[in-house]
Design a protein around this motif. Structure first.
Motif, PDB file in Angstrom:
ATOM      1  N   TRP A  40     -78.753  73.013 -33.734  1.00  0.00           N
ATOM      2  CA  TRP A  40     -80.208  72.899 -33.815  1.00  0.00           C
ATOM      3  C   TRP A  40     -80.758  73.606 -35.052  1.00  0.00           C
TER       4      TRP A  40
ATOM      5  N   TRP B 119     -91.255  64.077 -30.626  1.00  0.00           N
ATOM      6  CA  TRP B 119     -90.382  64.295 -31.792  1.00  0.00           C
ATOM      7  C   TRP B 119     -89.467  63.108 -32.026  1.00  0.00           C
ATOM      8  N   ARG B 120     -89.007  62.475 -30.949  1.00  0.00           N
ATOM      9  CA  ARG B 120     -88.158  61.294 -31.101  1.00  0.00           C
ATOM     10  C   ARG B 120     -88.959  60.143 -31.716  1.00  0.00           C
TER      11      ARG B 120
ATOM     12  N   SER C  66     -89.509  60.606 -35.431  1.00  0.00           N
ATOM     13  CA  SER C  66     -88.312  60.969 -36.195  1.00  0.00           C
ATOM     14  C   SER C  66     -88.227  60.156 -37.487  1.00  0.00           C
TER      15      SER C  66
ATOM     16  N   THR D 215     -85.676  56.433 -28.393  1.00  0.00           N
ATOM     17  CA  THR D 215     -86.423  57.443 -27.636  1.00  0.00           C
ATOM     18  C   THR D 215     -85.977  57.495 -26.183  1.00  0.00           C
TER      19      THR D 215
ATOM     20  N   ASP E 108     -78.360  62.696 -33.083  1.00  0.00           N
ATOM     21  CA  ASP E 108     -79.609  63.284 -32.580  1.00  0.00           C
ATOM     22  C   ASP E 108     -79.348  64.142 -31.346  1.00  0.00           C
TER      23      ASP E 108
ATOM     24  N   PHE F 195     -92.842  67.037 -25.504  1.00  0.00           N
ATOM     25  CA  PHE F 195     -92.644  67.398 -26.908  1.00  0.00           C
ATOM     26  C   PHE F 195     -91.414  66.720 -27.508  1.00  0.00           C
ATOM     27  N   PHE F 196     -90.322  66.674 -26.757  1.00  0.00           N
ATOM     28  CA  PHE F 196     -89.112  66.055 -27.292  1.00  0.00           C
ATOM     29  C   PHE F 196     -89.295  64.540 -27.447  1.00  0.00           C
TER      30      PHE F 196
ATOM     31  N   ASP G   7     -80.072  68.288 -31.028  1.00  0.00           N
ATOM     32  CA  ASP G   7     -81.223  68.810 -30.288  1.00  0.00           C
ATOM     33  C   ASP G   7     -80.973  69.131 -28.819  1.00  0.00           C
TER      34      ASP G   7
END
Length: 295
Positions: free
Chosen positions: A117, A229-230, A233, A81, A169, A225-226, A173
């Motif tokens: 993406w 998401w990490r 995952s 992350t 990753d 948000f990212f 993204d």
């Protein structure tokens, strides 16, 4: 005057009645699983033992701190992350600045940039298995054009497998992150840069004094948000390494899935999920405080 006071409540009532079915469905599919996960985390529920729920209190939570697999997953989740987000921000801003420049074919380049993406992560992960293979992968093929005798199987060594997962990753993204930053850049008036140029500000000074402060709120919001998401995952590890070699690339979300659907240890997996949920709440709260402080 009374009629004006009566109409708004009726309109609100109709609005609530219209969205009530959606609220019921969303409440059942979101709130109910969360509540049941909290409840199950205090029970020993293992399908291999008959699936009988036995209350064990905090035992599942205590076992987490002595489980080497969970600790290993936690370490890699933090590394994955933090490293991924640092490069998301740096590379995303650089790519956004590039796409914001005026040149022919920039619309086509923006479209092409989003292709990684748009690809499903399962497809990307399976393709990455081939890409990082020592014998026929294009990654080593490119390296061998400079170092002819280079031989290295990326996904069979813990550290290199982790690097490969992070690189894939980022490849997937970062373009989406950049496009969202680009949208923020396009709201900055050109007159501000022209005034700064007249005052003698160069490109670097304009970036740190004008561009970065004006897009900082967008970057902080995207980071929330990212980062989430990490943390959650799952598909990249499932498709690319299945957590291996050993447990070196097992993310915490993947460990939860293994405990729940492979080991059928519902109570223990629920406890890990609750811990992950609490961590996400803390990180999101700190991020929102950072955004509020920035304002």
């Amino acid at each position: 005057m009374k009629a004006l006071l009566v109409k708004p409540p009726k309109k609100f009532l109709i609005a609530w009645l219209l969205i009530l079915p959606v609220l019921i469905v969303r409440g059942f599919t979101i709130i109910y699983p969360i509540i049941m996960t909290f409840i199950n985390s205090f029970f020993d529920i293992n399908m291999f033992k008959g699936g009988v729920a036995k209350f064990v209190g905090l035992k599942n939570y205590i076992d987490i701190f002595s489980d080497s697999k969970v600790i290993s997953s936690l370490h890699f989740t933090i590394t994955f992350t933090v490293v991924s987000m640092i490069f998301h921000v740096v590379l995303g801003i650089l790519l956004a600045l590039l796409l914001n420049m005026k040149f022919k074919g920039k619309k086509l380049l923006r479209t092409i940039t989003l292709i990684p993406w748009a690809m499903p992560m399962i497809v990307t992960g399976l393709a990455a298995q081939w890409a990082f293979n020592d014998d026929y992968g294009f990654v080593n093929d490119l390296i061998r054009r400079i170092f002819p005798y280079f031989h290295f199987d990326w996904l069979t060594h813990p550290e290199s497998a982790r690097i490969a997962v992070i690189l894939v990753d980022l490849w997937k993204d970062v373009p989406f992150f950049a496009i969202l930053v680009l949208a923020s850049l396009q709201f900055i008036p050109e007159e501000i840069y022209e005034s700064a140029k007249i005052d003698g500000a160069g490109v670097i000074k304009s970036f740190f004094s004008i561009t970065l402060p004006l897009i900082m709120r967008t970057i902080l919001t995207l980071c929330i948000f990212f980062t989430m998401w990490r943390i959650v995952s799952y598909d990249i590890v499932y498709a690319m390494t299945t957590g291996g070699p050993g447990d070196s690339t097992s993310l915490l979300a993947y460990r939860i899935a293994i405990e729940a659907f492979t080991n059928l240890n519902i109570g223990y997996s629920s406890a890990i999920a609750v811990c992950l949920f609490i961590v996400m709440i803390i990180i999101s709260s700190l991020s929102f405080l950072a955004i509020r402080k920035h304002d």
